[in-house]
Design a protein around this motif. Structure first.
Motif, PDB file in Angstrom:
ATOM      1  N   PRO A  34       0.837  -1.211   0.000  1.00  0.00           N
ATOM      2  CA  PRO A  34       0.000   0.000   0.000  1.00  0.00           C
ATOM      3  C   PRO A  34       0.871   1.261   0.000  1.00  0.00           C
ATOM      4  CG  PRO A  34       0.079  -0.964   2.197  1.00  0.00           C
ATOM      5  CD  PRO A  34       0.791  -1.928   1.295  1.00  0.00           C
ATOM      6  N   ASN A  35       0.287   2.360  -0.481  1.00  0.00           N
ATOM      7  CA  ASN A  35       1.005   3.637  -0.572  1.00  0.00           C
ATOM      8  C   ASN A  35       1.077   4.262   0.826  1.00  0.00           C
ATOM      9  OD1 ASN A  35       1.568   6.426  -0.853  1.00  0.00           O
ATOM     10  ND2 ASN A  35       0.912   6.355  -3.000  1.00  0.00           N
ATOM     11  N   ASN A  36       2.272   4.263   1.404  1.00  0.00           N
ATOM     12  CA  ASN A  36       2.419   4.762   2.778  1.00  0.00           C
ATOM     13  C   ASN A  36       2.016   6.229   2.913  1.00  0.00           C
ATOM     14  OD1 ASN A  36       3.389   2.349   3.812  1.00  0.00           O
ATOM     15  ND2 ASN A  36       5.523   2.856   3.369  1.00  0.00           N
ATOM     16  N   ALA A  37       2.345   7.030   1.888  1.00  0.00           N
ATOM     17  CA  ALA A  37       2.022   8.461   1.968  1.00  0.00           C
ATOM     18  C   ALA A  37       0.506   8.659   1.991  1.00  0.00           C
ATOM     19  CB  ALA A  37       2.646   9.214   0.794  1.00  0.00           C
ATOM     20  N   ALA A  38      -0.191   7.858   1.193  1.00  0.00           N
ATOM     21  CA  ALA A  38      -1.655   7.983   1.167  1.00  0.00           C
ATOM     22  C   ALA A  38      -2.278   7.489   2.475  1.00  0.00           C
ATOM     23  CB  ALA A  38      -2.223   7.217  -0.033  1.00  0.00           C
ATOM     24  N   ILE A  39      -1.671   6.463   3.092  1.00  0.00           N
ATOM     25  CA  ILE A  39      -2.159   6.029   4.411  1.00  0.00           C
ATOM     26  C   ILE A  39      -1.940   7.165   5.414  1.00  0.00           C
ATOM     27  CG2 ILE A  39      -1.802   4.423   6.331  1.00  0.00           C
ATOM     28  CD1 ILE A  39      -0.931   2.305   4.280  1.00  0.00           C
ATOM     29  N   ALA A  40      -0.733   7.762   5.357  1.00  0.00           N
ATOM     30  CA  ALA A  40      -0.386   8.787   6.349  1.00  0.00           C
ATOM     31  C   ALA A  40      -1.244  10.039   6.210  1.00  0.00           C
ATOM     32  CB  ALA A  40       1.094   9.144   6.240  1.00  0.00           C
ATOM     33  N   ASN A  41      -1.633  10.401   4.958  1.00  0.00           N
ATOM     34  CA  ASN A  41      -2.457  11.612   4.837  1.00  0.00           C
ATOM     35  C   ASN A  41      -3.958  11.298   4.884  1.00  0.00           C
ATOM     36  OD1 ASN A  41      -3.329  10.958   2.207  1.00  0.00           O
ATOM     37  ND2 ASN A  41      -1.862  12.333   1.202  1.00  0.00           N
ATOM     38  N   GLY A  42      -4.277  10.065   5.169  1.00  0.00           N
ATOM     39  CA  GLY A  42      -5.673   9.715   5.436  1.00  0.00           C
ATOM     40  C   GLY A  42      -6.507   9.448   4.190  1.00  0.00           C
ATOM     41  N   THR A  43      -5.897   9.503   2.993  1.00  0.00           N
ATOM     42  CA  THR A  43      -6.695   9.246   1.786  1.00  0.00           C
ATOM     43  C   THR A  43      -6.808   7.758   1.477  1.00  0.00           C
ATOM     44  OG1 THR A  43      -4.780   9.565   0.354  1.00  0.00           O
ATOM     45  CG2 THR A  43      -6.175  11.500   0.747  1.00  0.00           C
ATOM     46  N   LEU A  44      -5.916   6.943   2.025  1.00  0.00           N
ATOM     47  CA  LEU A  44      -6.035   5.491   1.854  1.00  0.00           C
ATOM     48  C   LEU A  44      -6.389   4.876   3.208  1.00  0.00           C
ATOM     49  CD1 LEU A  44      -5.851   2.877   0.257  1.00  0.00           C
ATOM     50  CD2 LEU A  44      -3.370   2.890   0.609  1.00  0.00           C
TER      51      LEU A  44
HETATM   52  C1  LIG Z   1      -2.144  11.918  -0.185  1.00  0.00           C
HETATM   53  O1  LIG Z   1      -1.003  11.195  -0.633  1.00  0.00           O
HETATM   54  C2  LIG Z   1      -1.114  10.654  -1.934  1.00  0.00           C
HETATM   55  C3  LIG Z   1       0.128   9.805  -2.187  1.00  0.00           C
HETATM   56  O2  LIG Z   1       1.299  10.550  -2.032  1.00  0.00           O
HETATM   57  C4  LIG Z   1      -1.241  11.791  -2.919  1.00  0.00           C
HETATM   58  O3  LIG Z   1      -1.391  11.262  -4.233  1.00  0.00           O
HETATM   59  C5  LIG Z   1      -2.462  12.608  -2.578  1.00  0.00           C
HETATM   60  O4  LIG Z   1      -2.535  13.740  -3.424  1.00  0.00           O
HETATM   61  C6  LIG Z   1      -2.402  13.075  -1.125  1.00  0.00           C
HETATM   62  N1  LIG Z   1      -3.675  13.705  -0.829  1.00  0.00           N
HETATM   63  C7  LIG Z   1      -3.772  14.721   0.020  1.00  0.00           C
HETATM   64  C8  LIG Z   1      -5.150  15.253   0.255  1.00  0.00           C
HETATM   65  O5  LIG Z   1      -2.803  15.196   0.595  1.00  0.00           O
END
Ligand SMILES: *[C@@H]1O[C@H](CO)[C@@H](O)[C@H](O)[C@H]1NC(C)=O
Ligand SMILES: *[C@@H]1O[C@H](CO)[C@@H](O)[C@H](O)[C@H]1NC(C)=O
Ligand SMILES: *[C@@H]1O[C@H](CO)[C@@H](O)[C@H](O)[C@H]1NC(C)=O
Ligand SMILES: *[C@@H]1O[C@H](CO)[C@@H](O)[C@H](O)[C@H]1NC(C)=O
Ligand SMILES: *[C@@H]1O[C@H](CO)[C@@H](O)[C@H](O)[C@H]1NC(C)=O
Ligand SMILES: *[C@@H]1O[C@H](CO)[C@@H](O)[C@H](O)[C@H]1NC(C)=O
Ligand SMILES: *[C@@H]1O[C@H](CO)[C@@H](O)[C@H](O)[C@H]1NC(C)=O
Length: 441
Positions: free
Chosen positions: A106-116
């Motif tokens: 899974p995309n760690n950045a998306a998990i961390a920013n709450g979108t995943l």
């Molecule tokens: C959350 O992180 C994902 C992956 O990096 C990125 O594509 C997406 O734009 C980010 N969304 C927000 C709301 O920060």
């Protein structure tokens, strides 16, 4: 910092009409038993007590046989699981990823920013990936999706009906046993994401609860089932050996005699045996009924001990073991800057940043100083936010009891449960629990 905080706490409790916290006044001995590899929806999934979010109260919950081909159908939570689950579900870091997020990476950045956010839909597919060559898919899906009824787990049912059960308690690491056992006893797995050799060879350098207690004049013993297979968790730490304290690791039999004699230390930490039939941690293929027999024996030993009046028994699990649970694990601050990288079955690489919790697991507080049949929801962290409990909540609370600061940011952020300790003792705690008998082979 701690000093001024506890003076403030004292002033606040004076203002509220009491002189010290219920925890420090009433609890002198803590006993922790860490069982193995069961999710809340699996082991407590059939408990009907209101407030427990589980399949019998809120389900059914379903997983597809194949995430990419939903037309193959799905399997749903249902009553009655096997006493002995023969095919151990995947609980590696990547296995947890597939079960929670539907991908090994899974995309760690998306998990961390709450979108995943985890969908908790991959438990059946992962069980089929491991075992469908040898076992049919109905049996495999039943193993991970079904839950134990109240009648199948009479000991746990009696404890739920008499003491406190947590509805939102997660393992600290979305991975296997030893990283989670290290997190429970030191607040971090120190970057370890598998059961590697360091755990069996005093290889972890960080401060543990065992070191903390010895250095501040508090007593502890780590009682270990001689059949082995878990821990000894005090044996993870370099300090235990270099400080000459390996003698504080004792056979489990001593726990029962110490409880009877009233000579238990301030902290008793119990390692059950693992992992096949004949072991007692509830780890597949170990029988649920044998784990219940252990829990009953520990409880009844404490209940009849001269120390019972001031004992808090914490019954918990290491991790969710690859069994289905419908609640997505929340984010939590990383304890340190360490990461763990692993090759996945689809030949990629995944790096875990340790900034989220693992699956939801059963945890109970048992004492005459806790409410009867209470289900605790989320807790409160020091900023006043409502957050899920985790294994780090134990270190956070023991720090309040025995006066030590949180070991790291994960522990600082964990909600304590000192507020669940009552001012006045109950007198209705059962002396004995029902016997568990083998069921569904
Ligand atoms: C959350 O992180 C994902 C992956 O990096 C990125 O594509 C997406 O734009 C980010 N969304 C927000 C709301 O920060
Ligand atoms: C799967 O195996 C079980 C137990 O052996 C059996 O009862 C069941 O009929 C089998 N189901 C299918 C679809 O083969
Ligand atoms: C759960 O069981 C496996 C053993 O199969 C073990 O490797 C893991 O560390 C245990 N915790 C688990 C058991 O994940
Ligand atoms: C543990 O401590 C010993 C003695 O200080 C040291 O030789 C050894 O390298 C340490 N091991 C680890 C893994 O930190
Ligand atoms: C425990 O408390 C009860 C009262 O609730 C008291 O009768 C009993 O003597 C106490 N036991 C010990 C060993 O202090
Ligand atoms: C408490 O939880 C909130 C919400 O997750 C978080 O923003 C805050 O940083 C936490 N406070 C501490 C002290 O960890
Ligand atoms: C102590 O327990 C009583 C109930 O027995 C409760 O009202 C009070 O809030 C508790 N005190 C603390 C500091 O948690």
């Amino acid at each position: 910092m701690m000093q001024s905080k506890s003076i403030l706490g004292l002033l606040l409790s004076l203002a509220a009409g009491s002189t010290a916290s219920n925890l420090s006044t009433n609890i002198k001995n803590v006993v922790i038993l860490v069982m193995e590899n069961r999710s809340l929806d699996n082991l407590l999934g059939g408990q009907k007590t209101a407030g427990i979010e589980n399949p019998i109260n809120n389900g059914p919950f379903c997983n597809p046989y194949s995430l990419s081909a939903p037309s193959q159908g799905s399997a749903c939570t249902a009553a009655s699981d096997y006493n002995s689950v023969l095919n151990d579900p995947d609980h590696a870091v990547y296995g947890n990823n597939l079960e929670f997020y539907g991908t090994f990476t899974p995309n760690n950045a998306a998990i961390a920013n709450g979108t995943l956010v985890a969908t908790q839909k991959g438990f059946v597919q992962e069980q089929l990936r491991l075992y469908s060559g040898t076992v049919n898919r109905t049996v495999l899906a039943t193993q991970v999706m079904n839950y134990y009824t109240e009648a199948q787990v009479p000991v746990l049912t009696a404890l739920v009906k008499n003491f406190v059960t947590f509805n939102h308690w997660h393992s600290d690491v979305p991975g296997p046993t030893n990283p989670n056992r290290a997190a429970l006893t030191s607040g971090t797995s120190y970057g370890h994401g598998s059961n590697d050799a360091a755990f069996g060879s005093y290889g972890l350098p960080q401060r543990s609860i065992f070191q903390q207690l010895t250095e501040t004049g508090h007593s502890w013993l780590n009682y270990v089932d001689p059949k082995g297979g878990t821990g000894p968790d005090a044996g993870f730490y370099n300090w235990t050996k270099t400080s000459g304290n390996t003698g504080l690791i004792k056979p489990l039999a001593n726990f029962y005699t110490d409880a009877a004699a009233g000579t238990l230390p301030e902290l008793s930490y119990l390692n059950p045996s693992c992992c096949g039939v004949g072991t007692n941690s509830m780890h597949p293929s170990g029988r649920i009924s044998d784990g219940e027999a252990l829990i009953k024996k520990v409880y009844e030993s404490l209940r009849s001990s001269p120390q019972w009046n001031h004992t808090l028994f914490i019954l918990t699990f290491d991790e969710s073991g690859g069994f289905h649970d419908h609640v997505p694990p929340p984010l939590a601050p990383a304890p340190d800057s360490k990461t763990y990288t692993v090759s996945t079955p689809d030949a990629k690489s995944y790096t875990l940043p340790f900034n989220r919790l693992g699956g939801r697991i059963p945890t109970l507080l048992i004492s005459r100083y806790v409410a009867k049949a209470k289900v605790e929801q989320k807790g409160t962290n020091t900023s006043g936010a409502t957050v899920s409990y985790s294994a780090s909540s134990i270190l956070r609370t023991l720090g309040l009891l025995w006066g030590f600061a949180p070991f790291n940011p994960r522990v600082s952020a964990a909600p304590s449960f000192d507020g669940l300790i009552l001012a006045t003792a109950r007198t209705d705690a059962p002396v004995t629990l029902p016997a568990s008998t083998p069921f569904r082979a």
